[in-house]
Scaffold this motif. Structure first.
Motif, PDB file in Angstrom:
ATOM      1  N   ILE A   1     -13.975  51.915  57.250  1.00  0.00           N
ATOM      2  CA  ILE A   1     -15.074  51.794  58.210  1.00  0.00           C
ATOM      3  C   ILE A   1     -16.171  50.933  57.603  1.00  0.00           C
ATOM      4  O   ILE A   1     -16.354  50.894  56.383  1.00  0.00           O
ATOM      5  N   VAL A   2     -16.899  50.230  58.466  1.00  0.00           N
ATOM      6  CA  VAL A   2     -18.045  49.435  58.035  1.00  0.00           C
ATOM      7  C   VAL A   2     -19.294  49.982  58.696  1.00  0.00           C
ATOM      8  O   VAL A   2     -19.329  50.195  59.917  1.00  0.00           O
ATOM      9  N   ALA A   3     -20.297  50.237  57.881  1.00  0.00           N
ATOM     10  CA  ALA A   3     -21.571  50.744  58.393  1.00  0.00           C
ATOM     11  C   ALA A   3     -22.654  50.417  57.373  1.00  0.00           C
ATOM     12  O   ALA A   3     -22.386  49.832  56.316  1.00  0.00           O
ATOM     13  N   SER A   4     -23.854  50.836  57.680  1.00  0.00           N
ATOM     14  CA  SER A   4     -24.986  50.608  56.779  1.00  0.00           C
ATOM     15  C   SER A   4     -24.880  51.495  55.546  1.00  0.00           C
ATOM     16  O   SER A   4     -24.335  52.601  55.596  1.00  0.00           O
ATOM     17  N   SER A   5     -25.426  51.038  54.447  1.00  0.00           N
ATOM     18  CA  SER A   5     -25.454  51.833  53.220  1.00  0.00           C
ATOM     19  C   SER A   5     -26.425  53.005  53.321  1.00  0.00           C
ATOM     20  O   SER A   5     -26.500  53.826  52.407  1.00  0.00           O
ATOM     21  N   LEU A   6     -27.165  53.131  54.422  1.00  0.00           N
ATOM     22  CA  LEU A   6     -28.142  54.213  54.568  1.00  0.00           C
ATOM     23  C   LEU A   6     -27.513  55.496  55.110  1.00  0.00           C
ATOM     24  O   LEU A   6     -28.210  56.483  55.300  1.00  0.00           O
TER      25      LEU A   6
ATOM     26  N   TYR B   1     -31.305  57.094  46.852  1.00  0.00           N
ATOM     27  CA  TYR B   1     -30.323  57.814  46.051  1.00  0.00           C
ATOM     28  C   TYR B   1     -30.285  59.298  46.393  1.00  0.00           C
ATOM     29  O   TYR B   1     -29.251  59.946  46.273  1.00  0.00           O
ATOM     30  N   LYS B   2     -31.418  59.836  46.856  1.00  0.00           N
ATOM     31  CA  LYS B   2     -31.452  61.259  47.202  1.00  0.00           C
ATOM     32  C   LYS B   2     -30.647  61.555  48.445  1.00  0.00           C
ATOM     33  O   LYS B   2     -29.934  62.563  48.526  1.00  0.00           O
ATOM     34  N   TYR B   3     -30.714  60.668  49.439  1.00  0.00           N
ATOM     35  CA  TYR B   3     -30.151  60.988  50.743  1.00  0.00           C
ATOM     36  C   TYR B   3     -28.863  60.249  51.094  1.00  0.00           C
ATOM     37  O   TYR B   3     -28.247  60.535  52.125  1.00  0.00           O
ATOM     38  N   THR B   4     -28.427  59.297  50.289  1.00  0.00           N
ATOM     39  CA  THR B   4     -27.250  58.529  50.695  1.00  0.00           C
ATOM     40  C   THR B   4     -26.107  58.538  49.691  1.00  0.00           C
ATOM     41  O   THR B   4     -24.976  58.240  50.079  1.00  0.00           O
ATOM     42  N   THR B   5     -26.335  58.850  48.428  1.00  0.00           N
ATOM     43  CA  THR B   5     -25.261  58.665  47.438  1.00  0.00           C
ATOM     44  C   THR B   5     -24.719  59.951  46.844  1.00  0.00           C
ATOM     45  O   THR B   5     -23.754  59.909  46.109  1.00  0.00           O
ATOM     46  N   SER B   6     -25.303  61.099  47.161  1.00  0.00           N
ATOM     47  CA  SER B   6     -24.915  62.328  46.473  1.00  0.00           C
ATOM     48  C   SER B   6     -23.483  62.753  46.752  1.00  0.00           C
ATOM     49  O   SER B   6     -22.863  63.438  45.951  1.00  0.00           O
ATOM     50  N   ASN B   7     -22.928  62.345  47.900  1.00  0.00           N
ATOM     51  CA  ASN B   7     -21.573  62.760  48.253  1.00  0.00           C
ATOM     52  C   ASN B   7     -20.540  61.664  48.080  1.00  0.00           C
ATOM     53  O   ASN B   7     -19.426  61.764  48.575  1.00  0.00           O
ATOM     54  N   LEU B   8     -20.905  60.599  47.400  1.00  0.00           N
ATOM     55  CA  LEU B   8     -19.936  59.534  47.141  1.00  0.00           C
ATOM     56  C   LEU B   8     -18.893  59.995  46.136  1.00  0.00           C
ATOM     57  O   LEU B   8     -19.169  60.796  45.240  1.00  0.00           O
ATOM     58  N   ASP B   9     -17.689  59.477  46.277  1.00  0.00           N
ATOM     59  CA  ASP B   9     -16.644  59.733  45.297  1.00  0.00           C
ATOM     60  C   ASP B   9     -17.095  59.207  43.945  1.00  0.00           C
ATOM     61  O   ASP B   9     -17.480  58.048  43.809  1.00  0.00           O
ATOM     62  N   SER B  10     -17.068  60.064  42.937  1.00  0.00           N
ATOM     63  CA  SER B  10     -17.526  59.663  41.606  1.00  0.00           C
ATOM     64  C   SER B  10     -16.453  58.926  40.820  1.00  0.00           C
ATOM     65  O   SER B  10     -16.716  58.440  39.721  1.00  0.00           O
ATOM     66  N   THR B  11     -15.239  58.851  41.377  1.00  0.00           N
ATOM     67  CA  THR B  11     -14.168  58.139  40.698  1.00  0.00           C
ATOM     68  C   THR B  11     -14.412  56.643  40.761  1.00  0.00           C
ATOM     69  O   THR B  11     -14.655  56.097  41.835  1.00  0.00           O
ATOM     70  N   LEU B  12     -14.351  55.992  39.633  1.00  0.00           N
ATOM     71  CA  LEU B  12     -14.588  54.556  39.603  1.00  0.00           C
ATOM     72  C   LEU B  12     -13.427  53.798  40.233  1.00  0.00           C
ATOM     73  O   LEU B  12     -12.270  54.200  40.116  1.00  0.00           O
ATOM     74  N   SER B  13     -13.756  52.719  40.918  1.00  0.00           N
ATOM     75  CA  SER B  13     -12.730  51.851  41.495  1.00  0.00           C
ATOM     76  C   SER B  13     -12.575  50.622  40.613  1.00  0.00           C
ATOM     77  O   SER B  13     -13.566  50.041  40.179  1.00  0.00           O
ATOM     78  N   PHE B  14     -11.322  50.227  40.351  1.00  0.00           N
ATOM     79  CA  PHE B  14     -11.060  49.071  39.514  1.00  0.00           C
ATOM     80  C   PHE B  14     -10.181  48.082  40.264  1.00  0.00           C
ATOM     81  O   PHE B  14      -9.321  48.474  41.053  1.00  0.00           O
ATOM     82  N   THR B  15     -10.388  46.807  39.982  1.00  0.00           N
ATOM     83  CA  THR B  15      -9.509  45.788  40.531  1.00  0.00           C
ATOM     84  C   THR B  15      -8.159  45.869  39.815  1.00  0.00           C
ATOM     85  O   THR B  15      -8.021  46.523  38.770  1.00  0.00           O
ATOM     86  N   GLU B  16      -7.144  45.188  40.373  1.00  0.00           N
ATOM     87  CA  GLU B  16      -5.822  45.183  39.746  1.00  0.00           C
ATOM     88  C   GLU B  16      -5.897  44.598  38.340  1.00  0.00           C
ATOM     89  O   GLU B  16      -5.242  45.082  37.412  1.00  0.00           O
TER      90      GLU B  16
END
Length: 318
Positions: free
Chosen positions: A96-101, A153-168
């Motif tokens: 999905i594409v949406a705002s970072s807010l 950071y208080k209202y938008t990032t607390s529930n993000l997956d903490s697993t880092l994403s890496f390129t191939e």
């Protein structure tokens, strides 16, 4: 009044805009743990089904990104953000594409693009209200410091997956290091006190300590909970603007710098660093630490803009 509005030519004809109250990105998010799509690996996005909000301006940002990076996608439109999120978690769409807010739950970000400022908007005739809003923003800047990023950071990032994403490519490199095929070799200049210097025949300073700490992290995942030795110098009160797009690097750098007594405010890339710098009173930051390789605007591009603002500040005082 309406908050968090992007500035467009159509809206400028109808509404009056306040001073900027923050910045936001368009974000492409997938389900946490979905290994099909890699961070900034645009070839992996080819053929995706992407959910969007109907008539949302971020849809144009997605089209521009796809054209620039050379991938195709199928678009599925939804009326409400809740429907958009549900479609992702039900597997109706790949991303999905949406705002970072927005709030993120069980998601990971695989692309972030189209950074723009947002504002409070009022009717054009409401000049008194607009003046009050701008006065309030000015007082927040003076008294609340980095209130924009704190709220973000208080209202938008607390529930993000903490697993880092890496390129191939990054994953291949990690596998090579883990298998012993590659050895990480790091070097630092010996005459850059306090960052790196020689003491009693040993390379010491912030940078060697940083790499020592990274090595400890690979051996003990609980090392972040341990106390680090304080520097012999007390740098309490020094304010750092840290521009770093990698969450783990930013966290480690902040821990290291704060152990020296410094206060750290983070920007996720060079463009945001420029905006944070502009939106703070002159003299707020003693030091700016900027990563060279970042999305949107790297350290090389950001530096002259920041320096231009510094020169403007000096001229005003003269």
């Amino acid at each position: 009044m309406v908050t968090s509005a992007r500035k467009t030519s159509k809206r400028e004809k109808e509404f009056a805009f306040s001073s900027p109250i923050g910045t936001s990105y368009a974000e492409l998010c997938v389900q946490s743990g979905d290994s099909r799509f890699q961070l900034n690996d645009y070839s992996s996005f080819d053929g995706m089904t992407i959910g969007v909000l109907k008539a949302n301006s971020r849809n144009d940002d997605l089209a521009a990104l796809a054209q620039e990076k050379g991938f195709t996608y199928q678009m599925a439109e939804y009326d409400e953000e809740a429907e958009l999120t549900e479609a992702l978690h039900n597997g109706e769409v790949d991303g999905i594409v949406a705002s970072s807010l927005r709030k993120h739950v069980g998601e990971k970000i695989v692309a972030r693009f189209a950074l723009e400022e947002f504002y409070v908007i009022v009717r054009k005739e409401d000049t008194d209200l607009l003046n009050e809003i701008n006065k309030g923003i000015e007082q927040m800047d003076q008294n609340e410091g980095d209130w924009r990023n704190k709220l973000y950071y208080k209202y938008t990032t607390s529930n993000l997956d903490s697993t880092l994403s890496f390129t191939e490519e990054e994953q291949d490199y990690i596998r090579a290091v883990q298998s012993g095929e590659k050895v990480i070799t790091a070097c630092a200049q010996p005459d850059r006190d306090p960052y790196s210097y020689v003491e009693n025949g040993k390379l010491v300073g912030i940078i060697p300590e940083y790499f020592d700490y990274l090595m400890e992290l690979t051996e003990d995942e609980n090392v972040l909970k341990q106390d680090l030795p304080l520097s012999k110098e007390n740098l309490t009160g020094v304010k750092i603007l840290l521009a770093e797009d990698n969450d783990l690097n930013a966290e480690i750098a902040a821990i290291q710098l704060e152990e020296y007594g410094m206060k750290v405010i983070r920007a996720v890339d060079g463009r945001e660093a420029v905006e944070v710098f502009k939106n703070h009173p002159s003299g707020t930051f003693n030091i700016i630490l900027m990563d060279v390789m970042m999305p949107e605007m790297n350290g090389h591009l950001s530096k002259p803009i920041v320096m231009e603002e510094v020169v403007k500040t000096i001229i005003r005082y003269l």
